[in-house]
Design a protein around this motif. Structure first.
Motif, mmCIF file in Angstrom:
data_model
loop_
_atom_site.group_PDB
_atom_site.id
_atom_site.type_symbol
_atom_site.label_atom_id
_atom_site.label_comp_id
_atom_site.label_asym_id
_atom_site.label_seq_id
_atom_site.Cartn_x
_atom_site.Cartn_y
_atom_site.Cartn_z
ATOM 1 N N ALA A 87 0.949 -1.293 0.092
ATOM 2 C CA ALA A 87 -0.161 0.085 0.007
ATOM 3 C C ALA A 87 0.823 1.252 0.055
ATOM 4 O O ALA A 87 0.649 2.195 -0.735
ATOM 5 N N ASN A 88 1.798 0.986 0.919
ATOM 6 C CA ASN A 88 2.756 2.411 0.709
ATOM 7 C C ASN A 88 3.448 2.553 -0.507
ATOM 8 O O ASN A 88 3.633 3.784 -1.023
ATOM 9 N N LEU A 89 4.075 1.534 -0.973
ATOM 10 C CA LEU A 89 4.611 1.637 -2.541
ATOM 11 C C LEU A 89 3.818 2.329 -3.560
ATOM 12 O O LEU A 89 4.063 3.184 -4.297
ATOM 13 N N ASN A 90 2.633 1.737 -3.300
ATOM 14 C CA ASN A 90 1.605 2.260 -4.349
ATOM 15 C C ASN A 90 1.267 3.652 -4.300
ATOM 16 O O ASN A 90 1.190 4.384 -5.051
ATOM 17 N N ALA A 91 1.095 4.275 -2.881
ATOM 18 C CA ALA A 91 0.612 5.418 -2.612
ATOM 19 C C ALA A 91 1.888 6.491 -3.208
ATOM 20 O O ALA A 91 1.683 7.448 -3.720
ATOM 21 N N ILE A 92 3.048 5.971 -2.921
ATOM 22 C CA ILE A 92 4.248 6.743 -3.348
ATOM 23 C C ILE A 92 4.326 6.734 -4.973
ATOM 24 O O ILE A 92 4.572 8.012 -5.542
ATOM 25 N N HIS A 134 1.337 -14.329 -5.935
ATOM 26 C CA HIS A 134 0.466 -13.214 -5.658
ATOM 27 C C HIS A 134 1.031 -12.077 -5.034
ATOM 28 O O HIS A 134 0.850 -10.789 -5.692
ATOM 29 N N ARG A 135 2.110 -12.110 -3.998
ATOM 30 C CA ARG A 135 2.535 -10.885 -3.360
ATOM 31 C C ARG A 135 3.450 -10.343 -4.539
ATOM 32 O O ARG A 135 3.329 -9.080 -4.483
ATOM 33 N N ALA A 136 4.119 -10.808 -5.218
ATOM 34 C CA ALA A 136 4.757 -10.236 -6.178
ATOM 35 C C ALA A 136 4.077 -9.773 -7.305
ATOM 36 O O ALA A 136 4.341 -8.407 -7.520
ATOM 37 N N HIS A 137 2.913 -10.101 -7.757
ATOM 38 C CA HIS A 137 2.236 -9.361 -8.575
ATOM 39 C C HIS A 137 1.607 -8.152 -7.946
ATOM 40 O O HIS A 137 1.477 -7.182 -8.743
ATOM 41 N N MET A 138 1.199 -8.239 -6.562
ATOM 42 C CA MET A 138 0.616 -7.141 -5.995
ATOM 43 C C MET A 138 1.543 -5.966 -5.611
ATOM 44 O O MET A 138 1.170 -4.808 -5.938
ATOM 45 N N ASN A 139 2.786 -6.256 -5.692
ATOM 46 C CA ASN A 139 4.253 -5.493 -5.609
ATOM 47 C C ASN A 139 4.220 -4.838 -7.057
ATOM 48 O O ASN A 139 4.720 -3.447 -6.891
ATOM 49 N N HIS A 140 4.064 -5.518 -8.049
ATOM 50 C CA HIS A 140 4.367 -5.101 -9.241
ATOM 51 C C HIS A 140 3.462 -3.968 -9.740
ATOM 52 O O HIS A 140 3.607 -2.976 -10.215
ATOM 53 N N ALA A 142 1.706 -2.031 -7.684
ATOM 54 C CA ALA A 142 2.079 -1.055 -6.661
ATOM 55 C C ALA A 142 3.272 -0.214 -7.225
ATOM 56 O O ALA A 142 3.251 1.270 -7.046
ATOM 57 N N ALA A 143 4.242 -0.802 -7.879
ATOM 58 C CA ALA A 143 5.310 -0.186 -8.188
ATOM 59 C C ALA A 143 4.727 0.637 -9.592
ATOM 60 O O ALA A 143 5.543 1.687 -10.009
ATOM 61 N N LEU A 144 3.727 0.176 -10.143
ATOM 62 C CA LEU A 144 3.013 0.943 -11.251
ATOM 63 C C LEU A 144 2.010 2.236 -10.837
ATOM 64 O O LEU A 144 1.372 2.834 -11.689
ATOM 65 N N GLY A 145 1.624 1.982 -9.347
ATOM 66 C CA GLY A 145 0.777 2.856 -8.759
ATOM 67 C C GLY A 145 -0.747 2.469 -9.096
ATOM 68 O O GLY A 145 -1.616 3.159 -9.045
ATOM 69 N N GLN A 146 -0.888 1.167 -9.424
ATOM 70 C CA GLN A 146 -2.155 0.616 -9.777
ATOM 71 C C GLN A 146 -2.789 -0.360 -8.718
ATOM 72 O O GLN A 146 -3.614 -1.396 -9.257
ATOM 73 N N TRP A 147 -2.128 -0.485 -7.789
ATOM 74 C CA TRP A 147 -2.622 -1.503 -6.671
ATOM 75 C C TRP A 147 -3.615 -1.199 -6.151
ATOM 76 O O TRP A 147 -3.915 0.091 -5.741
ATOM 77 N N LYS A 148 -4.747 -1.660 -5.642
ATOM 78 C CA LYS A 148 -5.633 -1.419 -4.615
ATOM 79 C C LYS A 148 -6.007 -2.577 -3.636
ATOM 80 O O LYS A 148 -5.986 -3.752 -4.026
#
Length: 155
Positions: A87-92, A134-140, A142-148
């Motif tokens: 969540a923090n990476l995504n927000a950044i 799953h966790r790697a995909h969620m972080n991927h 987030a690195a694009l700012g597209q996680w929710k």
């Protein structure tokens, strides 16, 4: 037990010293990757910062202390829970654009769920692999700012 403001100040002093030393040593910053912490309160402080506050403080810090010549920043999870780090990476990334590529270099926050799912049992290998994927995909994302958060329940 430090608060978010203390983390910001100590991180700023550290990054300022780092880049002063790299400049003095004539390091070509375009050939480096920074692997820092995010700006957040310590676990023992009892304070929990929102992903938006972590993002704002972290980006403010980097804009003040990290030269734009640095091509990439790969965050450590720094003891954050799995979804918290995501969540923090995504927000950044969501408040970009930024002069640097921002991604993750998580250890524990990437491996904790897979290790729990696996639990050292041969019969759980597929579950551990699925948890890691799953966790790697969620972080991927987030690195694009597209996680929710709703994507976590979809797993």
């Amino acid at each position: 037990a430090h608060d978010i403001a203390t983390c910001y100040e100590i991180s700023r002093a550290t990054l300022t010293k780092l880049y002063d030393e790299l400049y003095a040593a004539r390091v070509v910053l375009e050939g480096t990757i920074l692997k820092p912490n995010m700006v957040l309160a310590g676990r023992k402080s009892g304070a929990v910062s929102s992903p938006e506050e972590v993002a704002q403080k972290t980006i403010k810090l980097f804009r003040e202390a990290v030269p734009a010549a640095v091509p990439g920043i790969a965050f450590l999870s720094g003891g954050q829970e799995d979804e918290e780090a995501t969540a923090n990476l995504n927000a950044i990334n969501a408040i970009g654009p930024h002069p640097w590529k921002l991604t993750f270099s998580y250890g524990r926050a990437l491996q904790a769920a897979p290790q729990k799912a696996w639990s050292g049992k041969a019969s759980n290998v597929a579950a551990g692999q699925a948890a890691f994927t799953h966790r790697a995909h969620m972080n991927h994302l987030a690195a694009l700012g597209q996680w929710k958060p709703s994507l976590e329940q979809a797993a």
